[in-house]
Design a protein around this motif. Structure first.
Motif, short mmCIF file in Angstrom:
data_model
loop_
_atom_site.label_atom_id
_atom_site.label_comp_id
_atom_site.label_asym_id
_atom_site.label_seq_id
_atom_site.Cartn_x
_atom_site.Cartn_y
_atom_site.Cartn_z
N UNK A 44 0.87 -1.18 0.00
CA UNK A 44 0.00 0.00 0.00
C UNK A 44 0.90 1.22 0.00
N UNK A 45 0.77 2.08 -0.98
CA UNK A 45 1.60 3.27 -1.05
C UNK A 45 3.08 2.93 -1.16
N UNK A 46 3.42 1.80 -1.74
CA UNK A 46 4.81 1.38 -1.89
C UNK A 46 5.40 0.75 -0.64
N UNK A 47 4.62 0.64 0.45
CA UNK A 47 5.11 0.04 1.68
C UNK A 47 4.35 -1.25 1.96
N UNK A 48 4.98 -2.12 2.76
CA UNK A 48 4.33 -3.39 3.10
C UNK A 48 3.51 -3.23 4.38
N UNK A 100 0.35 5.52 -6.07
CA UNK A 100 0.72 5.07 -7.42
C UNK A 100 -0.47 4.35 -8.06
N UNK A 101 -0.49 4.39 -9.39
CA UNK A 101 -1.60 3.75 -10.11
C UNK A 101 -1.60 2.24 -9.84
N UNK A 102 -2.78 1.69 -9.74
CA UNK A 102 -2.91 0.25 -9.50
C UNK A 102 -2.71 -0.49 -10.81
N UNK A 103 -1.74 -1.37 -10.85
CA UNK A 103 -1.41 -2.12 -12.05
C UNK A 103 -2.08 -3.48 -12.06
N UNK A 104 -1.57 -4.38 -12.89
CA UNK A 104 -2.15 -5.73 -12.98
C UNK A 104 -2.06 -6.51 -11.67
N UNK A 108 -8.28 -6.26 -4.56
CA UNK A 108 -9.20 -5.77 -3.54
C UNK A 108 -9.19 -6.79 -2.42
N UNK A 109 -8.93 -6.31 -1.20
CA UNK A 109 -9.00 -7.15 -0.02
C UNK A 109 -10.37 -6.92 0.60
N UNK A 117 -19.03 -4.73 5.56
CA UNK A 117 -17.91 -5.29 4.79
C UNK A 117 -17.57 -4.30 3.69
N UNK A 118 -16.32 -4.27 3.31
CA UNK A 118 -15.89 -3.37 2.26
C UNK A 118 -14.66 -3.94 1.58
N UNK A 119 -14.29 -3.36 0.46
CA UNK A 119 -13.11 -3.80 -0.25
C UNK A 119 -12.04 -2.72 -0.21
N UNK A 120 -10.85 -3.09 0.19
CA UNK A 120 -9.73 -2.16 0.26
C UNK A 120 -8.84 -2.37 -0.96
N UNK A 121 -8.63 -1.31 -1.73
CA UNK A 121 -7.75 -1.38 -2.89
C UNK A 121 -6.30 -1.40 -2.44
#
Length: 181
Positions: A44-48, A100-104, A108-109, A117-121
């Motif tokens: 997320x945001x380049x971090x784990x 950053x743009x979401x790539x391939x 969604x978690x 319930x919701x989905x986190x990108x």
């Protein structure tokens, strides 16, 4: 009944010793298992980041998202999850992270809280990993106040730090409730 033989072997004591070693090995394995926290790890945001698996429902590829007017900017759209309309949210602005743009590899978690319930990108999902609690530190230096409220601490792993999200705090945040400003 003889318990030994004339050569000095006492089969009972040998078996007792083997049994004790077996039970000691089992108890060591159990104590090690108690020190692990099973987490879903992702980027997320380049971090784990990670959170406990009991919040996770599933990990899916990003489907076509339908934009919804008049909702918080964190809600990037909604999608049909086997008949349930579910919101897809981007929590990176809440955490003050780069977007950053979401790539391939983007996913969604799907998570479940007490209320919804919701989905986190996320930029990538790395799967479920047992994280060693001995490598966990609650204090995270250098985080802004807005990030600290959603982060419980971090794990110092060989491949780098993994920040542990406070999912209860995150899912209770007013920014995620539809209809709230």
């Amino acid at each position: 009944m003889a318990t030994g033989n004339d050569n000095g072997y006492d089969i009972r004591s040998i078996l007792n010793q083997m049994r004790e070693e077996y039970w000691e090995a089992l108890s060591e394995e159990e104590s090690e298992a108690k020190q692990m926290l099973e987490c879903l790890v992702f980027t997320l945001g380049g971090e784990r980041y990670a959170f406990e698996t009991h919040f996770a429902c599933e990990v899916i590829r990003i489907p076509k998202l339908i934009r919804v007017p008049a909702v918080q900017s964190l809600v990037t759209g909604i999608f049909n999850l086997r008949g349930d309309i579910t919101a897809a949210i981007d929590i990176r602005p809440m955490l003050g992270l780069a977007q950053p743009e979401l790539g391939p590899a983007g996913r969604i978690l799907v998570v479940r809280g007490d209320l919804f319930s919701t989905g986190i990108l996320v930029e990538a999902a790395h799967g479920v990993q047992p994280l060693d609690l001995e490598q966990f530190e609650t204090a995270v230096a250098g985080l802004s106040a807005e990030r600290k409220q959603f982060i419980r601490g971090h794990f110092n792993l060989e491949e780098g730090a993994v920040l542990l999200l406070d999912m209860e705090a995150l899912l209770a945040a007013p920014e995620l409730l539809v209809g709230e400003a």
